[in-house]
Design a protein around this motif. Structure first.
Motif, short mmCIF file in Angstrom:
data_model
loop_
_atom_site.label_atom_id
_atom_site.label_comp_id
_atom_site.label_asym_id
_atom_site.label_seq_id
_atom_site.Cartn_x
_atom_site.Cartn_y
_atom_site.Cartn_z
N GLU A 103 38.91 -6.78 9.91
CA GLU A 103 39.65 -7.60 8.92
C GLU A 103 41.12 -7.73 9.29
OE1 GLU A 103 38.91 -5.94 5.09
OE2 GLU A 103 36.82 -6.57 5.09
N LEU A 104 41.60 -6.80 10.10
CA LEU A 104 42.99 -6.86 10.53
C LEU A 104 43.16 -7.73 11.78
CD1 LEU A 104 43.84 -3.11 9.95
CD2 LEU A 104 44.81 -5.03 8.70
N GLY A 105 42.07 -8.29 12.28
CA GLY A 105 42.16 -9.23 13.40
C GLY A 105 41.84 -8.62 14.75
N PHE A 106 41.34 -7.38 14.72
CA PHE A 106 41.00 -6.72 15.99
C PHE A 106 39.54 -6.26 15.96
CE2 PHE A 106 45.51 -6.70 15.75
CZ PHE A 106 45.88 -6.99 17.04
N GLY A 107 39.13 -5.59 17.03
CA GLY A 107 37.76 -5.10 17.06
C GLY A 107 36.76 -6.16 17.47
N ALA A 108 37.22 -7.11 18.30
CA ALA A 108 36.32 -8.16 18.77
C ALA A 108 35.63 -7.75 20.07
CB ALA A 108 37.08 -9.46 18.99
N GLY A 109 35.89 -6.54 20.50
CA GLY A 109 35.27 -6.08 21.75
C GLY A 109 35.93 -6.68 22.98
N MET A 110 37.22 -7.00 22.87
CA MET A 110 37.94 -7.58 24.00
C MET A 110 39.05 -6.67 24.52
SD MET A 110 36.40 -10.34 24.59
CE MET A 110 37.51 -11.00 25.83
N GLY A 111 39.29 -5.56 23.83
CA GLY A 111 40.42 -4.68 24.17
C GLY A 111 40.36 -4.17 25.60
N LEU A 112 39.31 -3.42 25.94
CA LEU A 112 39.23 -2.86 27.30
C LEU A 112 39.10 -3.96 28.36
CD1 LEU A 112 37.06 0.35 26.72
CD2 LEU A 112 39.51 0.23 27.21
N PRO A 113 38.23 -4.99 28.13
CA PRO A 113 38.18 -6.07 29.14
C PRO A 113 39.54 -6.74 29.34
CG PRO A 113 36.31 -6.24 27.66
CD PRO A 113 37.20 -5.16 27.10
N ASN A 114 40.30 -6.91 28.24
CA ASN A 114 41.63 -7.52 28.38
C ASN A 114 42.57 -6.63 29.19
OD1 ASN A 114 41.31 -9.95 27.08
ND2 ASN A 114 42.02 -9.21 25.09
N ILE A 115 42.51 -5.32 28.95
CA ILE A 115 43.40 -4.42 29.69
C ILE A 115 43.09 -4.53 31.19
CG2 ILE A 115 44.07 -2.01 30.09
CD1 ILE A 115 43.26 -1.48 27.12
N LYS A 116 41.81 -4.54 31.52
CA LYS A 116 41.39 -4.65 32.93
C LYS A 116 41.86 -5.98 33.53
CE LYS A 116 37.52 -3.97 35.98
NZ LYS A 116 36.08 -3.97 36.14
N LYS A 117 41.69 -7.03 32.73
CA LYS A 117 42.03 -8.39 33.18
C LYS A 117 43.52 -8.52 33.51
CE LYS A 117 41.91 -12.99 30.97
NZ LYS A 117 41.47 -13.64 29.73
#
Lengths: 142, 116
Positions: A103-117
């Motif tokens: 609900e706060l706009g996070f937790g879409a499962g993109m955090g770790l892939p984004n860090i790697k990217k």
């Protein structure tokens, strides 16, 4: 820069509003050092995602940042629950975040892939029940 | 397109104009309530339209070098968010239009979604 600049940040886990302050400070310092804006953006995003992860999954942690003439190294360490299956956690869209975090706009499962990217070198170590350490390196020179 | 024109199209209220340079050109925009998506796909965007109201919206814009945040459906940021945005030079606006309409109006007026 002949010498490296070392920075230490505590990432508070109890206040979501404060998440991102360490990344914001690093962004400001890199800007003052005259680093290429495109590289600053990559460092900022990668660190911000890691910082958010520490807040939402592990009740905070610490960030060690080292800036030298060649690269920025960021180590974000937490003492959270750890990640049982890192390969699964690295998949885009996979998330264990709570409904409140979504609900706060996070937790879409993109955090770790984004860090790697956004990083040039990315390492992650995690022990269930002990915590997770994420190392991010971004080269300052092409 | 001048930001002023964007304001007119959306009938939007400027929330921190006194602290930011509002005489800017905007070319691209994205609309999302999911900050993770903005971070993944919001490259080179000048404007973020969102219905989400919390300080991480400002932080996300800061990290992504987004210049303007427009809150849709008449949502308004808190004083703390306005202060943070002003400190970072990020312009905040609010429009009564819902997300779909606000995005549609800007797209029709020539604001691009940018590259995928």
């Amino acid at each position: 820069m002949d010498n490296s600049l070392k920075l230490h940040y505590e990432i508070p886990g109890d206040d979501f509003a404060l998440a991102g302050e360490a990344s914001s400070n690093v962004k400001k310092i890199l800007t003052q050092l005259g680093v290429n804006p495109a590289i600053i953006k990559r460092v900022s995003i990668a660190m911000y995602e890691a910082e958010i992860n520490a807040v939402i999954h592990a009740n905070g942690g610490t960030a060690e940042v080292e800036i030298d003439s060649n690269k920025v190294t960021i180590i974000i360490k937490d003492e959270g629950p750890g990640i049982p299956d890192i390969e699964l956690a690295m998949q885009e869209g996979y998330s264990t975040a709570s409904e409140a975090v979504r609900e706060l706009g996070f937790g879409a499962g993109m955090g770790l892939p984004n860090i790697k990217k956004y990083s040039d070198n990315f390492e992650i170590e995690s022990i269930v029940g002990k915590g997770t350490t994420v190392k991010i390196e971004v080269w300052l020179k092409p | 397109m001048k930001l002023e024109k964007i304001g007119q199209i959306l009938d939007a209220e400027l929330l921190n104009g006194e602290n930011c340079n509002i005489d800017i050109e905007v070319y691209t925009a994205c609309g999302s309530d999911l900050m993770s998506d903005v971070i993944s796909y919001g490259h080179e965007k000048d404007v973020l339209l969102t219905g989400l109201v919390n300080p991480q919206v400002i932080r996300t814009a800061e990290m992504m070098d987004i210049k303007v945040i427009i809150f849709v459906r008449g949502k308004r940021p808190t004083e703390c968010m306005i202060n943070l945005a002003s400190e970072k030079g990020i312009i905040l606006m609010s429009t009564k239009h819902p997300m779909f309409t606000a995005c549609g109006k800007l797209y029709s007026a020539g604001v691009s979604g940018g590259s995928v």
